[in-house]
Design an enzyme around this catalytic site. Structure first.
Site, PDB file in Angstrom:
ATOM      1  CG  HIS A 142      -0.387   0.005   2.539  1.00  0.00           C
ATOM      2  ND1 HIS A 142      -0.120   1.170   3.231  1.00  0.00           N
ATOM      3  CD2 HIS A 142      -0.017  -1.007   3.361  1.00  0.00           C
ATOM      4  CE1 HIS A 142       0.380   0.871   4.418  1.00  0.00           C
ATOM      5  NE2 HIS A 142       0.461  -0.438   4.519  1.00  0.00           N
ATOM      6  CD  GLU A 160      -2.728  -1.740   5.634  1.00  0.00           C
ATOM      7  OE1 GLU A 160      -2.796  -2.712   6.415  1.00  0.00           O
ATOM      8  OE2 GLU A 160      -2.189  -0.657   5.948  1.00  0.00           O
ATOM      9  CG  ASP A 191       3.101   0.215   7.856  1.00  0.00           C
ATOM     10  OD1 ASP A 191       2.662  -0.184   6.761  1.00  0.00           O
ATOM     11  OD2 ASP A 191       2.430   0.221   8.899  1.00  0.00           O
TER      12      ASP A 191
END
Length: 394
Positions: A72, A223, A189
């Site tokens: 993502h 996400e 992330d």
């Protein structure tokens, strides 16, 4: 061995580009353009959903039973909740992260009139004014505010600046690439996962590697708020492998080196047969790996299943220290995950029944039912220093 050589210089270069492109959930158009331009440079055409999720299909020998790899492009961030009488901004988080990590962060506020810089500060930020109260105030989003780096003494000035409720706030990454291979930054992330995918695609294209089935490379845009891969999969896809962060923390088995294979997350176990295949590919391709189970974690695979997709799912991760905070990873893990992606997409299809969405029992999978043979006594196992290697945790 099926794994391909990964161009780590490119991986780091594209990761730097991604980290320099703000993309909180709901503000992803620019990073979508960046990813599609990288795909085009490698000869892959991308198609976008209405909101910008990306699908790039690399053709294999057979379109049936396609494999999908997903990461993502969206990150954590914040949003203006209210304009305050003191000329500062009350905010709410985008995604799930602690205000403890927000305190002191530099940020950019995106308004209709342009962008403004600012800092996220606790309500009681000055020890010279509040003394010990700066250490006793609660940790919560209600106890932080954004100080805008523009003339804003009160509401009239904020209105004049054009800042409004709902404006998106991107948090600075504060990225450092260290010579010893460590990378420290916010938003690894999952921008590191996106960089891994692009580096794996680059290796496949450079080698002209043929795959047994089509590979759908997917980049989702929401996400962090739970939407993820809910509306990007085509019916041809039989298996979905997500790339995201593993949590290196007490009580976890994730590592900043090698691949961390997720066996389960808060939504339940990942597909038994796909997990077994990924572990075997690591073993056969000399890719360091370990396994882990995540209790407070979900990824793109969860949203795909919840939306009704009948696909086998797996999750391969790069170990991240202080996830959803000021994160740290190592290049070794990024390269290892990219190598596993190349080995996986090039590997033979073992469950050909998956070419069809519905079928009879012919070719249906089996799981172990016989009692395992005990080749070593319990005492011998405990005395064996390589016992973990025998168990596949290498």
């Amino acid at each position: 061995m099926n794994k391909l050589t990964i161009d780590t210089d490119y991986l780091l270069q594209v990761l730097g580009k991604l980290l320099r492109t703000p993309s909180p959930t709901g503000f992803t158009d620019n990073v979508v353009r960046l990813v599609t331009s990288e795909l085009a440079a490698m000869g892959l055409d991308a198609e976008l959903t209405r909101r910008g999720a990306i699908r790039a299909i690399r053709r294999g020998k057979d379109p049936r039973g396609a494999r999908a790899i997903v990461s993502h492009v969206d990150t954590l961030g914040a949003q203006v909740k209210a304009l305050k009488e003191n000329g500062r901004l009350a905010i709410v988080p985008i995604g799930h992260w602690s205000s403890r990590f927000a305190e002191g962060a530099r940020c950019t506020i995106f308004s209709e009139k342009g962008t403004y810089r600012g800092s996220i500060l606790p309500l009681k930020a000055s020890g010279h004014t509040f003394n010990k109260e700066i250490d006793t105030q609660p940790v919560s989003w209600d106890n932080v505010e954004v100080r805008v780096d523009a003339y804003a003494k009160g509401l009239p000035e904020l209105h004049k600046l054009g800042i409004e409720i709902g404006d998106i706030i991107a948090i600075d990454t504060e990225t450092e690439f260290l010579e010893n291979g460590y990378i420290v930054s916010r938003h690894l992330d999952d921008k590191a996962g996106v960089a891994i995918m692009l580096a794996a695609i680059r290796a496949l294209q450079h080698e002209g590697k043929e795959t047994p089935v089509d590979v759908h490379f997917l980049f989702t845009i929401a996400e962090e708020v739970g939407v993820g891969a809910s509306s990007i999969l085509l019916p041809e896809v039989a298996s979905l492998v997500a790339i995201d962060n593993g949590t290196t923390a007490p009580g976890q088995n994730s590592d900043e080196f090698g691949v961390t294979l997720a066996m389960a997350d808060q939504t339940g176990p990942f597909d038994y047969h796909l997990c077994k295949k990924l572990a075997l590919l690591c073993h056969d391709n000399d890719i360091r790996y370990q396994k882990d189970v995540f209790r407070y974690y979900r990824s793109d695979s969860a949203s795909a299943l919840e939306s009704g997709a009948d696909v086998r799912t797996g999750l391969i991760t790069f170990g991240v220290d202080a996830s959803h905070g000021y994160e740290r990873i190592h290049l070794h893990a990024l390269r290892s995950v990219a190598e596993l992606v190349t080995a996986y997409v090039a590997s033979p299809v073992k469950i050909e029944r998956d070419f069809d969405q519905f079928s009879d029992l012919s070719g249906f999978t089996r799981m172990p039912s016989k009692k395992a043979k005990q080749e070593l006594s319990i005492d011998a196992e405990l005395a064996d220093p390589d016992h973990d290697l025998h168990q596949g945790s290498r």
